[in-house]
Design a protein around this motif. Structure first.
Motif, PDB file in Angstrom:
ATOM      1  N   UNK A   1      73.362  73.892  46.868  1.00 14.64           N
ATOM      2  CA  UNK A   1      74.297  73.311  47.852  1.00 14.64           C
ATOM      3  C   UNK A   1      73.590  73.086  49.197  1.00 14.64           C
ATOM      4  N   UNK A   2      72.917  74.136  49.704  1.00 14.61           N
ATOM      5  CA  UNK A   2      72.235  73.992  50.998  1.00 14.61           C
ATOM      6  C   UNK A   2      71.152  72.929  50.907  1.00 14.61           C
ATOM      7  N   UNK A   3      70.494  72.850  49.737  1.00 11.55           N
ATOM      8  CA  UNK A   3      69.445  71.827  49.551  1.00 11.55           C
ATOM      9  C   UNK A   3      70.026  70.434  49.781  1.00 11.55           C
ATOM     10  N   UNK A   4      71.192  70.164  49.188  1.00 10.62           N
ATOM     11  CA  UNK A   4      71.811  68.844  49.335  1.00 10.62           C
ATOM     12  C   UNK A   4      72.270  68.626  50.779  1.00 10.62           C
ATOM     13  N   UNK A   5      72.798  69.689  51.399  1.00  8.10           N
ATOM     14  CA  UNK A   5      73.309  69.535  52.777  1.00  8.10           C
ATOM     15  C   UNK A   5      72.204  69.266  53.785  1.00  8.10           C
ATOM     16  N   UNK A   6      70.956  69.594  53.404  1.00 10.90           N
ATOM     17  CA  UNK A   6      69.833  69.251  54.295  1.00 10.90           C
ATOM     18  C   UNK A   6      69.783  67.744  54.513  1.00 10.90           C
ATOM     19  N   UNK A   7      70.376  67.005  53.582  1.00 11.81           N
ATOM     20  CA  UNK A   7      70.408  65.531  53.692  1.00 11.81           C
ATOM     21  C   UNK A   7      71.684  65.068  54.400  1.00 11.81           C
ATOM     22  N   UNK A   8      72.248  65.909  55.251  1.00  8.09           N
ATOM     23  CA  UNK A   8      73.564  65.561  55.825  1.00  8.09           C
ATOM     24  C   UNK A   8      73.571  64.179  56.474  1.00  8.09           C
ATOM     25  N   UNK A  10      72.208  61.546  55.477  1.00 12.67           N
ATOM     26  CA  UNK A  10      72.360  60.495  54.456  1.00 12.67           C
ATOM     27  C   UNK A  10      73.690  60.621  53.714  1.00 12.67           C
ATOM     28  N   UNK A  11      74.131  61.835  53.430  1.00 11.03           N
ATOM     29  CA  UNK A  11      75.330  61.975  52.586  1.00 11.03           C
ATOM     30  C   UNK A  11      76.618  62.035  53.403  1.00 11.03           C
ATOM     31  N   UNK A  12      76.527  62.421  54.674  1.00  7.82           N
ATOM     32  CA  UNK A  12      77.741  62.538  55.486  1.00  7.82           C
ATOM     33  C   UNK A  12      78.267  61.167  55.860  1.00  7.82           C
ATOM     34  N   UNK A  13      79.574  61.058  55.948  1.00  7.89           N
ATOM     35  CA  UNK A  13      80.169  59.751  56.231  1.00  7.89           C
ATOM     36  C   UNK A  13      80.563  59.583  57.690  1.00  7.89           C
ATOM     37  N   UNK A  14      80.736  60.669  58.387  1.00 10.83           N
ATOM     38  CA  UNK A  14      81.193  60.522  59.780  1.00 10.83           C
ATOM     39  C   UNK A  14      80.771  61.705  60.652  1.00 10.83           C
ATOM     40  N   UNK A 178      84.493  65.438  54.746  1.00  9.78           N
ATOM     41  CA  UNK A 178      83.757  65.295  53.493  1.00  9.78           C
ATOM     42  C   UNK A 178      82.386  65.957  53.593  1.00  9.78           C
ATOM     43  N   UNK A 179      81.804  66.196  52.438  1.00  6.17           N
ATOM     44  CA  UNK A 179      80.482  66.826  52.370  1.00  6.17           C
ATOM     45  C   UNK A 179      79.489  66.104  53.292  1.00  6.17           C
ATOM     46  N   UNK A 180      78.825  66.859  54.141  1.00  4.74           N
ATOM     47  CA  UNK A 180      77.793  66.281  55.008  1.00  4.74           C
ATOM     48  C   UNK A 180      78.322  65.728  56.321  1.00  4.74           C
ATOM     49  N   UNK A 181      79.640  65.613  56.455  1.00  6.77           N
ATOM     50  CA  UNK A 181      80.178  65.206  57.767  1.00  6.77           C
ATOM     51  C   UNK A 181      79.774  66.253  58.807  1.00  6.77           C
TER      52      UNK A 181
END
Ligand SMILES: CC(=O)CC(=O)C(=O)O
Ligand SMILES: [Mg+2]
Length: 216
Positions: A1-8, A10-14, A178-181
């Motif tokens: 999970x933290x690995x993906x959130x490092x890309x916030x 790119x993945x976050x929308x707002x 949402x994820x990464x916001x």
């Protein structure tokens, strides 16, 4: 999970931001504390990272720095109770909410939206993703910012009017997160001008620090 959130970025929308959320700031400005969090948004195209420069937007003659704690959202959520917010915090970032203050003042004076003053390209410099475990005392952590070596902002998140859980719970009643916001939680007193060629250094306790230059 933290690995993906490092890309916030790119993945976050707002990016949802709170304004006037520090007691020291409202006291210095002689305005009452807001009754509910005041919100605005920045586009994710505003992100930059260390090594990139903050560009003064065309026509802006008064660019302000605001250092802020950003919260990275772990997963989609709405209507989150204050007591449950911790489950939805994925981590943190140190952020600058750069503001074209003259655009902002003019928009306010004319009762027009002030999106441009907060949303221009490069208006959201951020640190690398900070793992949640590295910032366990996020309710009382030191935030600081220097301009060309002179301290301009230096406060603790304990001076917030609405705590991080209160802010996120409030936003989630109206806007699905949402994820990464990223939620920017407001700036302490000491926000002020920066000009072409100046260097800002900002830090979150001894957890992270970052440097950004300002250019035309
Ligand atoms: C209107 C502002 O610039 C206030 C703001 O963003 C804040 O953090 O306070
Ligand atoms: Mg701000």
């Amino acid at each position: 999970m933290a690995e993906r959130l490092k890309q916030f970025r790119e993945i976050g929308k707002k990016i949802v931001a709170v304004c006037r959320n520090y007691k020291g700031l409202t006291a210095a400005q002689g305005i009452p504390n807001p009754k509910t969090p005041s919100l605005f948004a920045k586009p994710t195209t505003a992100y930059i990272t260390e090594g990139q420069s903050i560009r003064i937007p065309e026509g802006c003659n008064l660019l302000y720095h605001e250092v802020e704690l950003g919260v990275v959202i772990k997963q989609k959520c709405s209507n989150v109770a204050v007591s449950d917010v911790d489950e939805y915090i994925g981590g943190f970032v140190l952020a600058l909410d750069m503001t074209a203050k003259d655009f902002h003042n003019e928009a306010k004076a004319n009762s027009r939206p002030w999106f441009l003053s907060k949303g221009f390209d490069t208006s959201c410099p951020v640190s690398d993703f900070i793992e949640k475990e590295k910032n366990p005392n996020y309710r009382d952590v030191r935030l600081w910012l220097k301009v060309d070596g002179a301290m301009k902002q230096d406060d603790s998140t304990s001076d917030m009017i609405f705590s991080v859980p209160e802010v996120i719970s409030y936003i989630s009643k109206y806007i699905t997160l949402e994820e990464g916001d990223v939620v920017l939680t407001g700036t302490p007193d000491g926000q002020g001008p920066v000009t072409d060629g100046q260097i800002m250094e900002a830090g979150l306790a001894d957890i992270v620090s970052m440097k950004f230059s300002v250019t035309k």
